[in-house]
Design an enzyme around this catalytic site. Structure first.
Site, PDB file in Angstrom:
ATOM      1  N   GLU A 107       0.826  -1.458  -0.083  1.00 30.06           N
ATOM      2  CA  GLU A 107       0.078  -0.086   0.259  1.00 30.06           C
ATOM      3  C   GLU A 107       0.819   1.171  -0.285  1.00 30.06           C
ATOM      4  O   GLU A 107       2.303   1.192   0.776  1.00 30.06           O
ATOM      5  CB  GLU A 107      -0.697   0.532   0.979  1.00 30.06           C
ATOM      6  CG  GLU A 107      -2.016  -1.224   1.106  1.00 30.06           C
ATOM      7  CD  GLU A 107      -2.190  -0.779   3.152  1.00 30.06           C
ATOM      8  OE1 GLU A 107      -2.620  -0.226   3.367  1.00 30.06           O
ATOM      9  OE2 GLU A 107      -2.107  -2.443   3.314  1.00 30.06           O
TER      10      GLU A 107
ATOM     11  N   LYS B 250       2.327   4.392   1.864  1.00 23.41           N
ATOM     12  CA  LYS B 250       2.810   4.684   3.236  1.00 23.41           C
ATOM     13  C   LYS B 250       1.949   6.298   2.988  1.00 23.41           C
ATOM     14  O   LYS B 250       2.956   7.398   2.155  1.00 23.41           O
ATOM     15  CB  LYS B 250       4.034   5.067   3.783  1.00 23.41           C
ATOM     16  CG  LYS B 250       3.785   4.880   4.883  1.00 23.41           C
ATOM     17  CD  LYS B 250       5.582   5.542   5.428  1.00 23.41           C
ATOM     18  CE  LYS B 250       5.782   4.888   7.221  1.00 23.41           C
ATOM     19  NZ  LYS B 250       4.633   6.658   7.766  1.00 23.41           N
TER      20      LYS B 250
ATOM     21  N   ARG C 253      -1.706   8.677  11.884  1.00 24.11           N
ATOM     22  CA  ARG C 253      -1.991   7.121  12.278  1.00 24.11           C
ATOM     23  C   ARG C 253      -3.734   7.798  13.305  1.00 24.11           C
ATOM     24  O   ARG C 253      -3.120   7.875  14.129  1.00 24.11           O
ATOM     25  CB  ARG C 253      -1.222   6.288  12.751  1.00 24.11           C
ATOM     26  CG  ARG C 253      -1.526   5.166  12.813  1.00 24.11           C
ATOM     27  CD  ARG C 253      -1.420   3.668  11.956  1.00 24.11           C
ATOM     28  NE  ARG C 253      -1.420   2.795  11.897  1.00 24.11           N
ATOM     29  CZ  ARG C 253      -0.742   1.828  12.767  1.00 24.11           C
ATOM     30  NH1 ARG C 253       0.412   2.032  12.720  1.00 24.11           N
ATOM     31  NH2 ARG C 253      -1.052   0.664  12.535  1.00 24.11           N
TER      32      ARG C 253
ATOM     33  N   ARG D  89      -2.638   7.202  17.012  1.00 23.63           N
ATOM     34  CA  ARG D  89      -1.046   6.537  17.451  1.00 23.63           C
ATOM     35  C   ARG D  89      -0.857   7.291  18.791  1.00 23.63           C
ATOM     36  O   ARG D  89      -0.142   6.055  19.567  1.00 23.63           O
ATOM     37  CB  ARG D  89      -0.034   6.671  16.634  1.00 23.63           C
ATOM     38  CG  ARG D  89       0.709   6.035  16.678  1.00 23.63           C
ATOM     39  CD  ARG D  89       1.935   5.196  15.830  1.00 23.63           C
ATOM     40  NE  ARG D  89       2.776   6.322  15.738  1.00 23.63           N
ATOM     41  CZ  ARG D  89       3.902   5.730  16.912  1.00 23.63           C
ATOM     42  NH1 ARG D  89       3.101   4.835  18.113  1.00 23.63           N
ATOM     43  NH2 ARG D  89       4.849   6.653  16.895  1.00 23.63           N
TER      44      ARG D  89
ATOM     45  N   GLU E  19      -5.956   6.242   8.244  1.00 23.04           N
ATOM     46  CA  GLU E  19      -4.777   7.588   8.040  1.00 23.04           C
ATOM     47  C   GLU E  19      -5.505   8.479   7.757  1.00 23.04           C
ATOM     48  O   GLU E  19      -6.816   8.633   7.360  1.00 23.04           O
ATOM     49  CB  GLU E  19      -3.184   7.399   7.839  1.00 23.04           C
ATOM     50  CG  GLU E  19      -2.602   8.335   7.161  1.00 23.04           C
ATOM     51  CD  GLU E  19      -1.511   7.360   7.605  1.00 23.04           C
ATOM     52  OE1 GLU E  19      -1.029   6.396   7.920  1.00 23.04           O
ATOM     53  OE2 GLU E  19      -0.377   9.100   8.397  1.00 23.04           O
TER      54      GLU E  19
ATOM     55  N   LYS F 214       8.107  -0.684   6.762  1.00 23.12           N
ATOM     56  CA  LYS F 214       7.240   0.693   5.452  1.00 23.12           C
ATOM     57  C   LYS F 214       8.982   0.801   5.031  1.00 23.12           C
ATOM     58  O   LYS F 214       9.608   0.997   5.532  1.00 23.12           O
ATOM     59  CB  LYS F 214       7.512   1.603   6.668  1.00 23.12           C
ATOM     60  CG  LYS F 214       8.245   1.905   7.354  1.00 23.12           C
ATOM     61  CD  LYS F 214       8.143   2.846   8.361  1.00 23.12           C
ATOM     62  CE  LYS F 214       9.193   3.490   9.428  1.00 23.12           C
ATOM     63  NZ  LYS F 214       8.834   3.853  11.061  1.00 23.12           N
TER      64      LYS F 214
END
Ligand code: ZN
Ligand code: ZN
Lengths: 566, 377
Positions: free
Chosen positions: A261, A263, A268, A283, A311, A433
């Site tokens: 996907e 980033k 987050r 987050r 996100e 990531k």
């Protein structure tokens, strides 16, 4: 918004957790109370080894009273009580007791870099006959009561308290008032330490201590017993965090086992619908529901008992906008209509953690994703989008796709193992990531300022400039990125080559050239240069480059043209 | 650039600027001791005190590298300092004298007085036509049991160091710090972890030997520390024995041991052979938590060979000086404080302040210095 994971990867922690604390040192007799906590903070603050920190925490959780434990969990997970005493009052009482002029206090504060510590160092020495060791919960609860009292009552309480405490106790006590403990204890570490002392899995503990709870009304048993009853509908799951991948992708195995996907460059978050209410958590464990009113329409569209991971990004017509726009909204108490229009928000969902009120984290990613897609489709609203899965067949192909990240407003790729479950915290293996190389520019240092806290006695905060004809135009500050050795060398240079002094800032002979890396660039009329950078940091010291060869303002403008427009 | 410092009279107090950065026309005023680009200079007696460039005649307060530099034709120092200068700077024209003994230099009376900083460290008293100036060098007021204790000297003008010239620096009695160091060593030993104590090779290293020897039969020392110890023993000083770290020592012997190393060794691969180890730094800077963390130490012990805030004020008052110049350290804070408390004071910039306690921001110098020591001793 601070994205810690971008700066440091706490890899060492990972490998050492399980080996730790098999043998705990037994507590000295008569310990506990504020003294034990001060001792804990001392170890956590100086220990360079995760094992030692973990041992100190587990030891503390073994010996401390239940009420104190609840408070320590609260404090280390960012649930500090509201500030009972304004810091300038605290400062003035210290000045009075220490018998020093205010400017000298300021000078000391600037050197120490931490208000609580400065005060602890300046207060007159404790008279040992007055030393008391009262519990942590007593002080914290008194501080809450104190909030509504008038100034004289506050002053009396604080001064009386100081006079019964040792220097290290004063430090932690002051910290309760002035701010959070930044002492390198991650929530994960605390959870693991708790898991050593109580009969609960780390993931269950992590879940229990997240969300909305009040340490002054919650008992240790309510929080962490096996049969805790209190229901908190807003409670998020601990986030699963990815490690950075570098180098060859083939080490990951077969490309078809991995889901790729983009980033995204946003916040987050978890979107929770339970009990017919909608909650948004960041987050950083901050409840942000009120900051994003446009998500409220989803309350009636999402099925009951659902938790989405995704996100929070400003977006228009399904396309992400620069993160800088989001920054205009967070940090404000009230969001204006204008802001809502200029920075519309969408939620790019990429995972499903709960469905029909059931914890789905132990199901495979493939299954979670399939159901997530169904949910998003049936909601069918522009504020809830799917974070697309990228089609590819070979690693080489994916590497090429990654190069186009900036075009779609992403900062690289995410790789997730299709058969993986959703874990807690940062775990090696299933999520990676894979960020694109940062943008870079060569610039000269022109201002320097002493660091705070950790680096309080040396010049570590620098401002950089690019050339514009014969002028130097400051365009960014950048902090991390140098080794201690390099910091020391730059510090020595600053001390020898400072031209003028403006408060704590020194102007420095423009001579040292650095390569500055950053993730994004946006137009800004608040900055002289007309640009604002995202995550600027020092990549390396270019000792090989003279000032005459640094980049120009024109170069920055070109970058803005290429990457800063949406 | 002959005279670097220019005196400018402002209404409240006297401020000194470096000519390099000021746009006023330099105006030379002859003081008994002038502040020049080579160091503190007495024109009448034609000598420098702790010059940082080579000169004809130098008087040296003590053997730390930022105060004792090579290249001068003649050195006058305390006779304890002499062998240390020889070890550090090589052969040269050194003259050692007693404390309180007056030497005539061009009609200027010069004498040395104990400063309590390290072995041989002296304050320099300079008298001419009834005017007395004292240059403190580095000093501390607490008696460390090794160094001849500080003695206040009455004077008109006192040039004082100000390394720890802020009230956050308040030292605990040394016995209390020694106990903390001993407890720390015992804890490490119990866990089979080696204790690496970081201490400057001249001064701090000798100071901690006694308390360390009380909890351990063997004390290992980095080459720089062992060399310094050797130089002192050659000059008839006596300390608990140390064992020099050599490649031949088996790793098994080092397990849970105690090693004294200079700051330049901290964080280098040299430390690897002691793993698992914990690092404890002995320095006044360890008073502030952030510094302990910045240096990545497991423990910080705020043990210093410099005066703390109260020590500075006590010493300054004891001189009875009507004028004070503050050098290396927090000179602006200290001089402002003195001015507000009835003692006329000004700050001067010097090139001192790169030895262990002072040079927190300058490890490169320390590195150079220990390399230098390796070669010279
Ligand atoms: Zn010294
Ligand atoms: Zn010095």
């Amino acid at each position: 918004m601070k994205k810690e994971e971008d700066y440091k990867e706490l890899i060492e922690e990972e490998h050492q957790l399980d080996a730790a604390t098999d043998e705990l040192p037994s507590p000295a007799p008569g310990t506990g109370g504020l003294a034990a906590f001060a001792q804990l903070v001392q170890v956590l603050g100086t220990s360079t080894k995760t094992l030692d920190k973990l041992a100190a925490l587990s030891n503390y959780f073994t010996v401390a009273e239940d009420k104190d434990k609840v408070w320590v969990i609260a404090i280390f997970s960012g649930r500090r009580p509201r500030r009972a005493v304004n810091v300038s009052l605290l400062q003035s009482w210290c000045i009075e007791l220490a018998g020093i002029p205010a400017w000298l206090f300021a000078e000391c504060y600037h050197t120490v870099g931490d208000l609580a510590e400065t005060i602890a160092l300046l207060l007159p020495e404790l008279d040992e006959t007055k030393h008391k060791n009262v519990s942590l919960s007593y002080y914290l609860e008194e501080l809450i009561r104190l909030e509504k009292q008038d100034e004289l009552v506050k002053k009396q309480f604080i001064i009386d308290a100081w006079q019964t405490m040792s220097q290290s106790e004063r430090f932690v006590f002051n910290k309760f008032i002035t701010g959070s403990f930044r002492i390198g204890v991650s929530q994960k570490m605390m959870v693991n330490a708790l898991a050593k002392t109580i009969e609960l899995d780390a993931s269950v503990i992590a879940h229990r201590i997240s969300g909305n709870w009040d340490p002054s009304t919650t008992t240790f048993n309510e929080l962490l017993s096996e049969h805790a009853t209190a229901v908190d509908f807003s409670k998020p799951y601990p986030f699963y965090l990815a490690y950075a991948h570098e180098g060859d992708l083939s080490v990951l195995g077969k490309p078809e086992d991995w889901q790729a996907e983009w980033k995204w460059d946003g916040i987050r978050g978890q979107m929770i619908k339970r009990n017919n209410e909608l909650f948004i958590w960041s987050r950083g464990e901050e409840l942000m529901t009120e900051k994003f009113p446009e998500y409220q329409v989803l309350k009636d569209k999402l099925p009951e008992g659902v938790v989405l991971d995704g996100e929070i990004i400003p977006a228009k017509d399904g396309k992400p906008l620069p993160f800088a726009l989001l920054q205009t909204r967070i940090g404000r108490k009230n969001i204006t209509k204008k802001q809502l229009q200029e920075a519309p928000i969408a939620f790019f969902a990429y995972d499903l953690l709960e469905y029909n009120g059931e914890d789905w984290r132990n199901k495979e990613l493939g299954q979670r994703r399939a159901t997530l897609e169904k949910i998003v489709k049936s909601v069918n609203h522009p504020t809830l989008l799917l974070s697309d899965v990228i089609e590819y067949t070979t690693w080489d192909e994916l590497a090429k796709i990654r190069e186009s990240s900036r075009d779609v407003g992403a900062e690289g790729l995410m790789l997730k193992n299709k058969y993986s479950v959703y874990k807690v915290g940062r775990k090696v293996g299933d999520w990676w990531k894979w960020k694109i190389e940062p943008l870079t520019i060569d610039a000269v240092m022109i201002y320097a300022q002493k660091g705070a806290g950790r680096r309080s006695n040396i010049y570590t905060d620098y401002t950089f400039a690019v050339k514009d004809g014969d002028n130097l135009v400051p365009f960014t500050k950048a902090y991390s990125g140098l080794t201690d050795k390099e910091f020391n060398a730059v510090d020595a240079f600053v001390k020898r080559n400072s031209l003028e002094k403006f408060g704590p800032v020194r102007t420095v002979k423009p001579e040292l050239v650095f390569e500055i890396a950053f993730e994004g660039i946006a137009a800004s009329n608040r900055h002289k240069s007309g640009v604002a950078l995202r995550f600027p940091r020092i990549l390396r010291w270019r000792k090989d480059k003279p000032v005459s060869e640094i980049n120009t303002l024109e170069d920055l403008r070109k970058m803005l043209e290429m990457y800063g427009k949406s | 650039m002959d005279i670097l410092f220019v005196l400018i009279n402002s209404t409240a107090n006297t401020v000194l600027f470096q000519a390099r950065y000021s746009h006023t026309i330099p105006k030379t005023i002859h003081l008994l001791i002038e502040f020049t680009d080579k160091g503190l200079y007495c024109r009448q007696g034609n000598f420098y005190i702790d010059p940082w460039r080579p000169v004809e005649r130098a008087i040296i307060t003590h053997a730390h590298s930022d105060h004792a530099r090579g290249g001068s034709n003649y050195y006058l120092c305390h006779h304890y300092t002499k062998p240390l200068l020889q070890a550090r700077l090589g052969d040269g024209n050194y003259e050692g004298i007693e404390w309180n003994k007056t030497v005539d230099m061009n009609g200027v009376k010069v004498s040395l007085h104990p400063a309590g900083h390290i072995i041989g460290s002296s304050q320099i008293r300079v008298e001419c036509k009834g005017e007395v100036w004292v240059v403190s060098g580095d000093y501390k007021v607490e008696n460390d049991g090794i160094t001849t204790p500080f003695e206040p000297v009455k004077c008109n003008v006192f040039i004082t160091e100000s390394t720890f010239g802020l009230p956050i620096y308040k030292w605990k009695p040394q016995q209390e710090i020694y106990t903390n160091i001993q407890e720390w060593i015992k804890k490490n030993k119990k866990n089979n972890v080696s204790s690496i104590l970081i201490a400057y090779s001249l001064g701090k290293a000798q100071r901690i030997l006694q308390p360390v020897s009380e909890v351990s039969d063997t004390i290992y020392a980095h080459g720089a520390v062992a060399n310094m110890q050797q130089a002192l023993e050659n000059a008839w000083w006596n300390f608990p024995k140390v064992e020099r770290i050599t490649p031949g020592i088996p790793k098994s012997k080092l397990l849970g041991s105690i090693i004294i190393a200079p700051p330049s060794a901290d964080g280098t691969p040299w430390m690897k052979k002691f793993a698992p180890y914990a690092v404890g730094i002995c320095s006044g800077w360890m008073q502030v938590r952030g510094n302990v963390r910045r240096r990545n130490a497991d423990a910080g012990f705020a043990l210093s060979d410099h005066a703390d805030w109260d020590g500075l004020l006590t010493a300054i008052h004891a001189t009875g000086a009507e004028k004070v110049y503050a050098t290396h350290g927090f000179q602006s804070a200290l001089s402002r404080y003195l001015n507000e408390h009835g003692i006329e004071a000004a700050e001067i910039r010097t090139e001192y302040g790169n030895d262990e306690d002072e040079g927190i921001g300058n490890d490169t110098n320390l590195k150079q210095e220990s390399d230098e020591l390796h070669e010279l001793l």
